[in-house]
Design a protein around this motif. Structure first.
Motif, short mmCIF file in Angstrom:
data_model
loop_
_atom_site.label_atom_id
_atom_site.label_comp_id
_atom_site.label_asym_id
_atom_site.label_seq_id
_atom_site.Cartn_x
_atom_site.Cartn_y
_atom_site.Cartn_z
N ILE A 299 0.85 -1.22 0.00
CA ILE A 299 0.00 0.00 0.00
C ILE A 299 0.87 1.25 0.00
CG2 ILE A 299 -1.62 1.35 1.38
CD1 ILE A 299 -2.70 -1.33 2.42
N ILE A 300 1.90 1.21 0.83
CA ILE A 300 2.78 2.39 0.93
C ILE A 300 3.53 2.59 -0.39
CG2 ILE A 300 4.83 3.31 2.10
CD1 ILE A 300 3.74 1.85 4.65
N LYS A 301 4.01 1.49 -0.93
CA LYS A 301 4.78 1.55 -2.19
C LYS A 301 3.91 2.13 -3.31
CE LYS A 301 6.18 -2.54 -3.66
NZ LYS A 301 5.27 -2.73 -4.81
N TYR B 282 -14.77 -4.98 12.77
CA TYR B 282 -13.53 -4.65 13.48
C TYR B 282 -12.45 -4.31 12.46
CZ TYR B 282 -15.95 -8.02 16.53
OH TYR B 282 -16.89 -8.70 17.25
N THR B 283 -11.49 -3.52 12.90
CA THR B 283 -10.24 -3.41 12.13
C THR B 283 -9.12 -3.76 13.10
OG1 THR B 283 -9.97 -1.10 12.79
CG2 THR B 283 -11.04 -1.51 10.68
N PHE B 284 -8.10 -4.41 12.63
CA PHE B 284 -6.91 -4.61 13.44
C PHE B 284 -5.73 -4.77 12.49
CE2 PHE B 284 -6.94 -9.11 12.56
CZ PHE B 284 -8.27 -9.52 12.62
N GLN B 285 -4.55 -4.78 13.03
CA GLN B 285 -3.36 -4.90 12.19
C GLN B 285 -2.30 -5.72 12.89
OE1 GLN B 285 -1.12 -1.14 11.94
NE2 GLN B 285 -2.62 -0.32 13.39
N ASP B 286 -1.35 -6.22 12.11
CA ASP B 286 -0.16 -6.80 12.71
C ASP B 286 1.02 -6.16 11.97
OD1 ASP B 286 -0.77 -9.96 11.00
OD2 ASP B 286 0.07 -8.06 10.27
N SER C 115 0.30 -6.54 8.01
CA SER C 115 -0.97 -6.33 7.30
C SER C 115 -2.00 -5.53 8.08
CB SER C 115 -1.59 -7.71 6.99
OG SER C 115 -0.66 -8.54 6.34
N LEU C 116 -2.97 -5.04 7.32
CA LEU C 116 -4.17 -4.42 7.91
C LEU C 116 -5.31 -5.39 7.68
CD1 LEU C 116 -3.83 -0.89 6.30
CD2 LEU C 116 -3.28 -1.50 8.65
N TYR C 117 -6.26 -5.42 8.61
CA TYR C 117 -7.40 -6.34 8.49
C TYR C 117 -8.71 -5.58 8.68
CZ TYR C 117 -3.71 -9.81 9.34
OH TYR C 117 -2.57 -10.57 9.27
N PHE C 118 -9.64 -5.77 7.73
CA PHE C 118 -11.00 -5.25 7.88
C PHE C 118 -11.92 -6.45 8.02
CE2 PHE C 118 -10.78 -0.76 6.61
CZ PHE C 118 -9.56 -0.68 5.94
N VAL C 119 -12.62 -6.55 9.16
CA VAL C 119 -13.53 -7.68 9.37
C VAL C 119 -14.93 -7.25 8.92
CG1 VAL C 119 -14.48 -9.30 11.05
CG2 VAL C 119 -12.11 -8.48 11.28
N LYS D 10 -1.25 4.15 -1.73
CA LYS D 10 -2.70 3.95 -1.59
C LYS D 10 -3.17 4.13 -0.16
CE LYS D 10 -3.28 2.87 -5.90
NZ LYS D 10 -3.93 3.81 -6.81
N VAL D 11 -2.32 4.75 0.70
CA VAL D 11 -2.72 4.86 2.11
C VAL D 11 -4.03 5.64 2.22
CG1 VAL D 11 -2.07 5.77 4.37
CG2 VAL D 11 -0.33 4.71 2.89
N LYS D 12 -4.20 6.68 1.38
CA LYS D 12 -5.43 7.50 1.42
C LYS D 12 -6.66 6.62 1.21
CE LYS D 12 -4.28 12.18 -0.08
NZ LYS D 12 -2.99 12.15 -0.82
N TYR D 13 -6.54 5.62 0.30
CA TYR D 13 -7.71 4.78 -0.03
C TYR D 13 -8.09 3.91 1.16
CZ TYR D 13 -7.45 6.37 -4.82
OH TYR D 13 -7.48 7.17 -5.95
N VAL D 14 -7.06 3.51 1.93
CA VAL D 14 -7.33 2.69 3.11
C VAL D 14 -8.12 3.51 4.12
CG1 VAL D 14 -6.28 1.48 5.05
CG2 VAL D 14 -5.28 1.27 2.77
N ASN D 15 -7.68 4.76 4.31
CA ASN D 15 -8.37 5.61 5.29
C ASN D 15 -9.78 5.97 4.80
OD1 ASN D 15 -6.24 5.63 7.13
ND2 ASN D 15 -5.15 7.16 5.92
N GLU E 298 -11.67 4.03 2.91
CA GLU E 298 -12.51 2.83 3.08
C GLU E 298 -12.94 2.71 4.54
OE1 GLU E 298 -11.02 -0.82 1.39
OE2 GLU E 298 -13.09 -1.55 1.46
N ARG E 299 -12.02 2.97 5.45
CA ARG E 299 -12.37 2.86 6.88
C ARG E 299 -13.39 3.93 7.25
NH1 ARG E 299 -8.15 5.55 10.08
NH2 ARG E 299 -8.97 7.11 8.65
N ASP E 300 -13.14 5.17 6.79
CA ASP E 300 -14.06 6.26 7.14
C ASP E 300 -15.45 6.05 6.56
OD1 ASP E 300 -11.49 8.84 6.98
OD2 ASP E 300 -12.03 7.38 8.52
#
Ligand SMILES: O=C(O)[C@@H]1CCC(=O)N(CCc2ccc(Cl)cc2)[C@H]1c1ccccc1Cl
Length: 325
Positions: A70-72, A100-104, A107-111, A75-80, A82-84
């Motif tokens: 995503i960073i490469k 839920y959202t969580f990360q490790d 990765s990022l995870y959207f449940v 696309k970080v804006k698109y992740v935010n 989608e969450r918003d």
């Protein structure tokens, strides 16, 4: 894995202690709380996996995004976004819900809701085309969901049969909000005057100026091609293309390559196959209009004779989906 960070969660849990005191805590979920199953879909920036919550055995679709990728790809804006957008669109049966959202570390995870009926596109391809009853039902559920999105200041911008999923009862669940646009908040409290940049990097207007997004060729509206700007009516153009496609078995604007498809759209170069139902033709002709402000607004679509007798509101979502054949 011990790197597992606990991201913000949408779900909450309540506990009542001995003295009757209730505390509400956000449920913290992580990778370890789920058994991951088959791959449901692969996007350019994400993989969606079926997963079961180990505590309550509930099934979900978990969208996994690789942070490095995503960073490469910037696309970080698109992740935010989608969450918003998913955090805003929580009260409608026709929109995929984010639990839920969580990360490790990686990765990022959207449940999300699991829509086990698959994509509307898949069903359409299998059947070839829909009859009028099925087109009315699925058209109505898509329109009702788009109306809700717009009422919450969200423009989808990439509506297409691939993004219309079906749940286990074959009711609509619209997904893929990473390319949505969040309209500046029109509230009079001057939070931000409409049209002025709010400085908030994730609000649609700002993102639009920074990164111009074009949807999928066959459903892109003429204004997006011409002025790179989408509005609520752009989703209604896509809706018109979808209604046409459900009945005709193909989208109205289809050419051997994207450039020729764009030319057809800008020239409004499309025609109806013989036998295309008259009421549906009239509706589509009032949606596939080059000038966005001349397209039929949502309330007028709902009262168009193609939808005569359709029950809108809650009963639309309570009724049994018509058998697709
Ligand atoms: O908004 C949230 O729910 C949290 C808030 C805390 C947080 O750090 N993130 C991740 C932010 C982020 C976005 C993109 C990349 Cl490439 C890395 C981190 C957010 C996040 C976590 C998991 C999944 C998606 C998101 Cl946006």
């Amino acid at each position: 894995e011990e790197w597992r960070e606990r991201g913000a969660a949408v779900g909450t849990q309540r506990e009542v202690d001995a003295s009757g005191q209730t505390t509400v805590r956000p449920i913290k979920k992580g990778v370890k709380d789920f058994n991951f199953g088959r791959t449901l879909g692969e996007g350019s920036y994400s993989t969606v996996l079926a997963a079961t919550d180990r505590q309550n055995l509930k099934e979900y679709a978990i969208k996994v995004l690789d942070k490095r990728h995503i960073i490469k790809e910037k696309k970080v804006k698109y992740v935010n976004i989608e969450r918003d957008t998913l955090n805003r669109l929580t009260e409608h049966p026709g929109i995929v819900r984010l639990y839920y959202t969580f990360q490790d570390e990686r990765s990022l995870y959207f449940v999300l809701d699991l829509a086990s009926g698959g994509e509307l596109l898949g069903v359409l391809k299998k059947l070839g085309s829909f009859d009028i009853e099925c087109t009315r039902f699925y058209g109505a559920e898509i329109l009702d969901s788009v109306a809700y999105m717009h009422s919450r200041g969200v423009i989808h911008r990439d509506l297409k049969p691939e993004n219309v999923l079906l749940d286990s009862n074959m009711h609509v669940k619209i997904t893929d909000f990473g390319t949505a646009k969040i309209l500046p908040d029109p509230r009079p409290n001057g939070r931000n005057v409409v049209g002025e940049p709010s400085g908030d990097p994730t609000d649609g207007a700002e993102t639009d100026r920074a990164v111009s997004f074009v949807g999928t060729a066959e459903y892109v509206s003429p204004e997006l091609l011409r002025d790179k700007n989408a509005c609520k009516a752009s989703d209604l153009w896509a809706f018109g293309c979808i209604v046409y496609q459900l009945l005709a078995g193909r989208p109205p604007f289809k050419a051997p390559n994207e450039y020729l498809t764009f030319q057809k759209i800008l020239a409004l170069d499309y025609s109806f196959p013989d036998g295309f139902p008259e009421d549906a033709r009239d509706l589509v002709e009032r949606l596939l209009v080059l000038e966005p402000s001349n397209r039929l607004p949502v309330e007028h679509i709902k009262s168009h004779r193609f939808f005569d007798g359709m029950q809108w509101g809650k009963s639309l979502w309570r009724q049994k989906a018509p058998r697709l054949n």
